[in-house]
Design a protein around this motif. Sequence first.
Motif: not given
Length: 174
Positions: A48, A59-60, A62, A86-87, A90-91, A93-94
Motif C-alpha cells: 500500500n 491504497l486504502d 483511494y 475501491w482502494g 484492490l488491497s 484483492t492483492l
Amino acid sequence: MSEKNGPGLWEGFKAFLMRGNVVDLAVAVVIGAAFTNIVNSVVKGVINPLVGAFGTKDLDHYSSCLQGPCVTNADGTVESGIPIMWGTVLSSTLSFLITAAVVYFLMVLPMAKYLARQAARKAEKEGTQEVIEISELEVLKEIRDALVAQRGTGSGPESGTGAGPGSGSTPSGQ
C-alpha cells in the motif's frame, strides 16, 4: 441404559475428532489464519505505501464518490455522499493473490511434484513386476513345450504314435 450409550457416544465422538482429516483440517485452518495475518501486514505495510508513493495517497484511501460531494470526518466516518472504497477492494484483492501465489508455489506445486514422482516410482515397480511375470510365463511355456517335445521323441512305447494321454486319438485296430 444411559451408561451403555454414554461411552459409545463419547468413543464415537473421540474417534471422529482423531481421524486424520479432521486434525489436518484444524491445523490447516490455524496456519492459514496466521498466514493471512502475515500477508495482510505485508500488503498494508509494504505494498500500500509503495502504491501510495506512485500515486497521491495510500491504497486504502483511494475512493470515488457515487453521489454528491463525499465528506468524511477525521475518524473515517462518512458525513455526506456515498463513497466507493475501491482502494480497499484492490488491497484485499492483492492480499488474496499474494496468498494464493504463496500457497500454490510453496505448497501445492511441490506436493504435486512429489506425488508425481511417487506415482512414477510405483508405475516403474509395477512395470518391472509385469516383465518378471511375463518372463516367468514364457519360461513355463518353454518348459512345457520342451516336455511335450521330449515325450514325442523319447524311446518309450508312446514315442512314435503321438497318442499319449489327453491327445484325443483312439487306437484304430479295436
